[in-house]
Motif scaffolding. Sequence first.
Motif, PDB file in Angstrom:
ATOM      1  N   GLY A 118       0.783  -1.219   0.000  1.00 34.13           N
ATOM      2  CA  GLY A 118       0.000   0.000   0.000  1.00 34.13           C
ATOM      3  C   GLY A 118       0.821   1.278   0.000  1.00 34.13           C
ATOM      4  N   GLU A 119       2.130   1.164  -0.234  1.00 35.06           N
ATOM      5  CA  GLU A 119       2.989   2.351  -0.196  1.00 35.06           C
ATOM      6  C   GLU A 119       3.383   2.785  -1.609  1.00 35.06           C
ATOM      7  N   LYS A 120       3.816   4.029  -1.711  1.00 36.07           N
ATOM      8  CA  LYS A 120       4.176   4.559  -3.020  1.00 36.07           C
ATOM      9  C   LYS A 120       5.590   4.183  -3.444  1.00 36.07           C
ATOM     10  N   THR A 121       6.462   3.950  -2.490  1.00 36.12           N
ATOM     11  CA  THR A 121       7.838   3.592  -2.870  1.00 36.12           C
ATOM     12  C   THR A 121       8.212   2.260  -2.220  1.00 36.12           C
ATOM     13  N   TRP A 122       9.184   1.595  -2.847  1.00 31.45           N
ATOM     14  CA  TRP A 122       9.636   0.297  -2.311  1.00 31.45           C
ATOM     15  C   TRP A 122      10.283   0.491  -0.947  1.00 31.45           C
ATOM     16  N   GLU A 123      10.946   1.629  -0.775  1.00 31.25           N
ATOM     17  CA  GLU A 123      11.631   1.878   0.495  1.00 31.25           C
ATOM     18  C   GLU A 123      10.608   1.969   1.636  1.00 31.25           C
ATOM     19  N   LYS A 124       9.509   2.674   1.353  1.00 33.19           N
ATOM     20  CA  LYS A 124       8.466   2.777   2.381  1.00 33.19           C
ATOM     21  C   LYS A 124       7.840   1.414   2.648  1.00 33.19           C
ATOM     22  N   ALA A 125       7.697   0.619   1.570  1.00 29.65           N
ATOM     23  CA  ALA A 125       7.120  -0.721   1.741  1.00 29.65           C
ATOM     24  C   ALA A 125       7.987  -1.551   2.674  1.00 29.65           C
ATOM     25  N   GLU A 126       9.310  -1.432   2.484  1.00 29.67           N
ATOM     26  CA  GLU A 126      10.214  -2.197   3.351  1.00 29.67           C
ATOM     27  C   GLU A 126      10.088  -1.736   4.802  1.00 29.67           C
ATOM     28  N   SER A 127      10.041  -0.407   4.983  1.00 30.10           N
ATOM     29  CA  SER A 127       9.896   0.120   6.343  1.00 30.10           C
ATOM     30  C   SER A 127       8.621  -0.395   6.996  1.00 30.10           C
ATOM     31  N   LYS A 128       7.567  -0.459   6.179  1.00 30.61           N
ATOM     32  CA  LYS A 128       6.286  -0.900   6.719  1.00 30.61           C
ATOM     33  C   LYS A 128       6.346  -2.362   7.153  1.00 30.61           C
ATOM     34  N   LEU A 129       7.040  -3.154   6.354  1.00 31.20           N
ATOM     35  CA  LEU A 129       7.188  -4.572   6.677  1.00 31.20           C
ATOM     36  C   LEU A 129       7.895  -4.725   8.033  1.00 31.20           C
ATOM     37  N   GLN A 130       8.927  -3.894   8.204  1.00 28.88           N
ATOM     38  CA  GLN A 130       9.677  -3.950   9.450  1.00 28.88           C
ATOM     39  C   GLN A 130       8.809  -3.530  10.644  1.00 28.88           C
ATOM     40  N   GLN A 131       8.012  -2.497  10.389  1.00 30.87           N
ATOM     41  CA  GLN A 131       7.085  -2.016  11.401  1.00 30.87           C
ATOM     42  C   GLN A 131       6.098  -3.121  11.800  1.00 30.87           C
ATOM     43  N   TYR A 132       5.573  -3.836  10.790  1.00 30.18           N
ATOM     44  CA  TYR A 132       4.641  -4.938  11.052  1.00 30.18           C
ATOM     45  C   TYR A 132       5.303  -5.999  11.919  1.00 30.18           C
ATOM     46  N   ALA A 133       6.530  -6.373  11.543  1.00 36.44           N
ATOM     47  CA  ALA A 133       7.211  -7.434  12.297  1.00 36.44           C
ATOM     48  C   ALA A 133       7.347  -7.016  13.753  1.00 36.44           C
ATOM     49  N   PHE A 134       7.738  -5.757  13.955  1.00 38.18           N
ATOM     50  CA  PHE A 134       7.905  -5.272  15.330  1.00 38.18           C
ATOM     51  C   PHE A 134       6.577  -5.273  16.080  1.00 38.18           C
ATOM     52  N   ASP A 135       5.539  -4.733  15.436  1.00 36.92           N
ATOM     53  CA  ASP A 135       4.228  -4.650  16.096  1.00 36.92           C
ATOM     54  C   ASP A 135       3.695  -6.033  16.467  1.00 36.92           C
ATOM     55  N   ILE A 136       3.860  -6.985  15.548  1.00 35.09           N
ATOM     56  CA  ILE A 136       3.325  -8.327  15.813  1.00 35.09           C
ATOM     57  C   ILE A 136       4.115  -8.996  16.943  1.00 35.09           C
ATOM     58  N   ALA A 137       5.447  -8.823  16.913  1.00 36.80           N
ATOM     59  CA  ALA A 137       6.269  -9.415  17.980  1.00 36.80           C
ATOM     60  C   ALA A 137       5.859  -8.842  19.340  1.00 36.80           C
ATOM     61  N   LEU A 138       5.600  -7.553  19.331  1.00 35.51           N
ATOM     62  CA  LEU A 138       5.181  -6.880  20.560  1.00 35.51           C
ATOM     63  C   LEU A 138       3.874  -7.475  21.086  1.00 35.51           C
ATOM     64  N   SER A 139       2.898  -7.598  20.189  1.00 39.86           N
ATOM     65  CA  SER A 139       1.597  -8.064  20.660  1.00 39.86           C
ATOM     66  C   SER A 139       1.635  -9.552  20.993  1.00 39.86           C
ATOM     67  N   LYS A 140       2.453 -10.324  20.266  1.00 38.75           N
ATOM     68  CA  LYS A 140       2.577 -11.745  20.620  1.00 38.75           C
ATOM     69  C   LYS A 140       3.174 -11.921  22.015  1.00 38.75           C
ATOM     70  N   GLY A 141       4.026 -10.956  22.396  1.00 39.85           N
ATOM     71  CA  GLY A 141       4.648 -11.045  23.716  1.00 39.85           C
ATOM     72  C   GLY A 141       3.864 -10.318  24.785  1.00 39.85           C
ATOM     73  N   HIS A 142       2.652  -9.852  24.435  1.00 38.69           N
ATOM     74  CA  HIS A 142       1.803  -9.089  25.358  1.00 38.69           C
ATOM     75  C   HIS A 142       2.564  -7.915  25.973  1.00 38.69           C
TER      76      HIS A 142
END
Lengths: 125, 338, 148
Positions: free
Chosen positions: B48-72
């Motif tokens: 959903g991003e306009k540039t590949w760089e932003k897409a990569e950042s978003k992927l990293q953000q997702y990984a962090f957010d999910i790890a956070l919520s999985k660990g409560h």
Amino acid sequence: MDIFMEYVRAFVVGGLFCAVGQVLIDLTKLTPARILVAYVVAGTVLGAIGWYQPLVDFAGAGATVPLTGFGNLLAQGIRKAVDKDGFLGIFTGGFTACAAGVTAAIIFGLIVALIFKRTDRTRQE
Amino acid sequence: MAKYVTDGTVELNGGVSVHSFAAAVGKMEGDGPLGDCFDYIAKGAELGEKTWEKAESKLQQYAFDIALSKGHLIKDDISFIFAGDLLNQCTGSAYGLRELNIPFIGLYGACSTMAESLAMASLFADGKIGEFCAAVTSSHFCSAERQFRFPINYGGVRTPTAQWTATASGCCIVGCAEQPPFVRKITIGKIVDMGVKDANNMGSAMAGAAYDSITRHLRNTGKAVTDFDAIYTGDLGQVGSDILHELFARDKVNIENIHKDCGLMLYDMEKQDVHAGGSGCGCSASVLCGHILPRIKSGELHNVLFAATGALMSTTIVQQGESIPGISHVIELSDKCI
Amino acid sequence: MNISKQEYEQVAKKHAGSSKMYITIPKAFLIGGFICCIGEFFMNLYQYIGNDNEKSAAFTSITLVLISALLTGFGLYERIAKHGGAGTLVPITGFANAVVSPALEFKTEGYVLGTGAKMFVIAGPVIVYGIAAAFVYGIIYWIMGLFS
């Protein structure tokens, strides 16, 4: 039948130019950019010594479509321009000869950049 | 406190655990043989991003957010975040994590960054410097391709030794806890240059470094290859893995049955056209967080070496004719804390 | 390390694996030959509607560049090139792909510094060395003309 043979000649000669390029890629690890440069320079040299034109007469697009044909075009352009304008022709001939192809690439490149969206190559089918 | 053993090897105190972890990947990685084990699979490379760089950042953000919520956990629980990626000046991480307001340490270890960041996070956690530390890395095929090679739509020919940069991200949150997987020992990699100059053959540039770090780790800890259920290398691909096997064979050690390579696991080597295998920070990161850590947690694997590998080059310096130095950091993971 | 750099090079070379040349070369031949046949078709077409050889050749180049630009825009040229190898690289369509793909890719960095500046990032050397070679030939040809 003539027209059929004409296509066969274009196919075989053009195909051979590409096959040689593939051999260079597979065996020498030359990068694509280097191969293109090699082809253009080779075409210019062959055109300059007059060996390329007979191939064009024989194979038509089979010889003009590969980038060696582009090089040949440059050599011809130079010759024509020097014949016409003398010394100045050395400077004008090359770009004049390749103007159509290069301008087309620039303009269509711009248009494509304007109207197309980048594509996603990671979606492999 | 962690104990320095010798020659780059550190033994942790015991009790440093990967509290939670998550892997977010692109579509192609999701279609691969490990597809089922990832926490998030993007529908396309754009996210959903306009540039590949932003897409990569978003992927990293997702990984962090999910790890956070999985660990409560909430983000304020994280004391430090160690992150890195392949983009110039590590912008994938800086832009992906800029909204978090967490003390940030940017790392660069090329494709070895997952092991590098996990090592740093573990050492911080072991020293009780902060409660939880996060280690995040990512890579994106399109952003890497345009930076290191060609535009996405260019039909340049890839050589068979070339590897495919994974669109993937992984995040580990490390803290002192009772549950496995535990981080036991760490061997920091040395810069090993075997004189390989072909930028399309990273596997052979890195295999020497992997051999050096793994043998050093075994020697320094007094262990043998057979003490482990598996030895995972980062992304040597087919070429690098073959070389690694041969290097061990010269020492009369057969690692072929124990060694696995993340770059070969992430994709279906027959059906997906990735040449010699996957690469990129996200490759080993996603395999670690999606495949290896869950198996240690469940007890399926007991003792594992994770040796992410990286090639420490830039396109500029390779064009100048320099050879490509490799690096590999080794993390010993276990389901037991001592 | 248990190996010298020289030995390592041998080991690396042994495992590097080569392209399947019995597949890549015929594929390059077929796809390259096919592209030339398309060129031949347009050549005939433009001659048929009344252009001389030179003009027809120029129009053929323009047409092939246009086709390649469109295929590049749709992301199809790259897919053909995966099979074509040098067969899609060596024809003028490959040149066009080398110009159009960076123009499209780098538009995220703006139309001037992205598209404009990066357009010839791959194809630039072709123009530079093509023109340079032609220039050298021009000098030789001009000097020869002085003495004839």
